[in-house]
Design an enzyme around this catalytic site. Structure first.
Site, PDB file in Angstrom:
ATOM      1  N   TYR A   1      33.639  40.611  39.120  1.00 47.32           N
ATOM      2  CA  TYR A   1      34.766  40.780  39.827  1.00 47.32           C
ATOM      3  C   TYR A   1      35.235  41.065  38.708  1.00 47.32           C
ATOM      4  O   TYR A   1      35.878  42.662  38.888  1.00 47.32           O
ATOM      5  CB  TYR A   1      34.940  39.404  39.376  1.00 47.32           C
ATOM      6  CG  TYR A   1      35.449  38.200  40.095  1.00 47.32           C
ATOM      7  CD1 TYR A   1      36.259  38.793  41.824  1.00 47.32           C
ATOM      8  CD2 TYR A   1      37.216  38.659  38.925  1.00 47.32           C
ATOM      9  CE1 TYR A   1      38.039  38.277  42.190  1.00 47.32           C
ATOM     10  CE2 TYR A   1      38.718  38.167  39.190  1.00 47.32           C
ATOM     11  CZ  TYR A   1      38.167  38.031  40.639  1.00 47.32           C
ATOM     12  OH  TYR A   1      39.580  38.413  41.396  1.00 47.32           O
TER      13      TYR A   1
ATOM     14  N   GLU B   1      40.095  48.628  40.944  1.00 46.64           N
ATOM     15  CA  GLU B   1      40.916  48.493  41.915  1.00 46.64           C
ATOM     16  C   GLU B   1      42.386  48.853  41.202  1.00 46.64           C
ATOM     17  O   GLU B   1      43.017  49.436  41.948  1.00 46.64           O
ATOM     18  CB  GLU B   1      41.109  47.015  42.539  1.00 46.64           C
ATOM     19  CG  GLU B   1      40.098  46.258  43.354  1.00 46.64           C
ATOM     20  CD  GLU B   1      39.599  45.176  43.936  1.00 46.64           C
ATOM     21  OE1 GLU B   1      41.163  43.947  43.698  1.00 46.64           O
ATOM     22  OE2 GLU B   1      38.883  44.777  44.158  1.00 46.64           O
TER      23      GLU B   1
END
Length: 222
Positions: free
Chosen positions: A162, A169
């Site tokens: 994650y 991102e």
């Protein structure tokens, strides 16, 4: 199985196949020392674009009560991924050249840049996570039974994957600010707002996954 279970099994099996294909293909290209810009152009469309766009159905699944996932959590996760594949990779990758914006990823024969490494980080984090997640759900809904080691992967690998995905991102969004401003100032402001939402949004999703892990561990101990 009921029609709902058959549908959910089919959906998860299809999603697993798409993610496994794109992730395995990317890994194969890496072992062949393929340039990162070329990997983007080979993987993005149709593999990654199709696999990620399919996740729109998960919002509908949550709204209709087909799954127990919270609507808001599902919406946040899917929306952030769609932003990356359609709002960043499409207009600023090689496939979006017609938009007239600068490229931050892709380009045959070009040297790898930060956007290409961020794309690879997204693909790696997303691909491994989604192969585990969709495979888990397919086995669970199909009534086959989920092996203990797969359950361990499902509720532990996110601790590493994650943060890798989120940092990749955010890097792509930051890299897209300049070309976004070239297309329209409103696009630049939109991405700035998105970056402001990423921090609290990431915290909500991360703590949600930790809470889910605790529930599973409690059930296993009881």
């Amino acid at each position: 199985m009921s029609l709902t279970r058959v549908y959910l099994f089919t959906y998860n099996a299809l999603a697993f196949t798409l993610w496994a294909t794109s992730t395995t293909y990317a890994a194969l290209l890496l072992t062949q020392q393929t340039p990162l810009p070329t990997i983007f152009n080979k993987i993005y469309n149709p593999y990654l674009l199709t696999a990620q766009s399919l996740a729109i159905l998960e919002i509908l699944h949550s709204l209709l009560g087909l799954v127990r996932a919270p609507v808001m959590t599902t919406l946040m996760q899917v929306a952030s991924r769609l932003l990356l594949v359609w709002g960043i990779m499409y207009p600023f990758g090689d496939h979006g050249a017609a938009w007239g914006g600068s490229k931050i990823v892709g380009g045959f024969g070009g040297e790898a840049q930060l956007g290409d490494y961020a794309f690879l980080g997204c693909l790696g984090a997303w691909g491994v996570t989604e192969c585990i997640r969709y495979g888990f759900f397919a086995l669970q809904v199909g009534g086959v039974g989920v092996p203990g080691w797969w359950t361990w992967l499902r509720y532990n690998t996110f601790y590493v994957l994650y943060p890798l995905g989120i940092s990749s991102e955010c890097t792509m969004v930051v890299k897209a600010l300049k070309p976004a401003a070239e297309l329209h100032p409103a696009f630049w402001w939109f991405l700035v707002v998105v970056l402001g939402i990423y921090v609290p949004g990431s915290y909500i999703l991360y703590t949600h996954m930790i809470a889910q892990r605790r529930k599973v561990l409690r059930k296993q101990k009881s």
